[in-house]
Write an enzyme that holds these catalytic residues in place. Sequence first.
Site, short mmCIF file in Angstrom:
data_model
loop_
_atom_site.label_atom_id
_atom_site.label_comp_id
_atom_site.label_asym_id
_atom_site.label_seq_id
_atom_site.Cartn_x
_atom_site.Cartn_y
_atom_site.Cartn_z
CB ILE A 75 -0.92 0.02 1.23
CG1 ILE A 75 -1.82 -1.22 1.25
CG2 ILE A 75 -1.75 1.30 1.24
CD1 ILE A 75 -2.80 -1.31 0.09
CE LYS A 76 3.49 4.55 -4.98
NZ LYS A 76 3.68 4.91 -6.41
CB ILE A 77 1.26 5.55 3.05
CG1 ILE A 77 0.21 4.45 3.23
CG2 ILE A 77 1.00 6.71 4.01
CD1 ILE A 77 0.20 3.83 4.62
#
Length: 373
Positions: free
Chosen positions: A140-142
């Site tokens: 998941i890209k944050i």
Amino acid sequence: MGLLNDLGAKGTAPWLDFVDRKFLEAGGLEKLVAEDGLTGVTSNPAIFEKAMGYGDAYDATLAAYDAAHPGAATIDRYEHLAIQDIKAAADTLRPVYDRTDAKDGYVSLEVSPYIADDTDATIAEAQKLWAAVDRPNLMIKIPGTPAGAPAIAATVAAGINVNVTLLFSLEAYQRVAEAHVAGLEQRAAQGLPIDRIAGVASFFVSRIDAVMDKAIDTRVAEGDPQAEALKALRGKVAIANAKAAYAWYQDFIASDRWQALAAKGAQPQRLLWASTGTKDPAYPDTLYVDALIGPDTVNTMPPKTMDAFRERGVVADTLTADLDGARRVLAEAERLGLDLDGVTQRLVEDGVAQFVKAFDDLLGAIAKKHPGA
């Protein structure tokens, strides 16, 4: 085997900064994995906007979804399309994930850029996307904003792989590296396993030089008395900045804090070089790959840069070479008032704004494809 395979053998994993349904269905990703040793894929709102906003590759899937979910929100329609692509890419990369024992073989999906400054919303969306994709080789890209750091720690603590995006400065990188470790520590303290949690810190490169070079050229054109010293820094600040980040990483993983986690099987959060396509045609098109090769790193390349490196890249241990020279470049940039700190802060803000615009355009394009619209 080829230069991209050689790159991987040096410790820099080649990832593709692109995803598209036609490319996936035609076996393009599978071919790169088999022939070039590709080990990962990244996506972002701008990539999906190009993929979904034009052509007809997604029309049949969207029509079927609309028939089953009349009146669905545009954001839900987008997520349905994106999740299908991400699942397909993850399944193609699953053999890499299995072969490397969860150390590589990842595909990344970004949380909404609308919530970049909202910690709680980021945590909730990360968990929602993780459950929806339901693949162990998802990241998941944050974004590495101040609000992103506590979200990263909480997400890692929940057992979710995280790709921290939009990192430009050493200070921001240090903050999110420590957040990643804090998440692992919290998980370990609960007696939960940490050996199959992977993370990358996406450090952007070429955008720094694009801004720095423009500032240099402006001052030179205005007759700055330091013109020659300024010109000597063109195309060098971003690489020097990245080398300084990697030097800090090496010190960090040698620390007692990290070694305590490593003893429990923790994997290091690898530095990932992003924005590696050159902006200035005067530079070699493989510059930001050639110059940043070293162990425990990733280089995510747009297709054009990957093609260029396959043809004429130079594979050598460059990331740790001449660190003193890199530090001199950074010191000289500071002496000349190029304000790297200010530039990197603006780039984070601009990066979020660009992703918001791409997301706006993406949702607008999908909305237009609603039956009867």
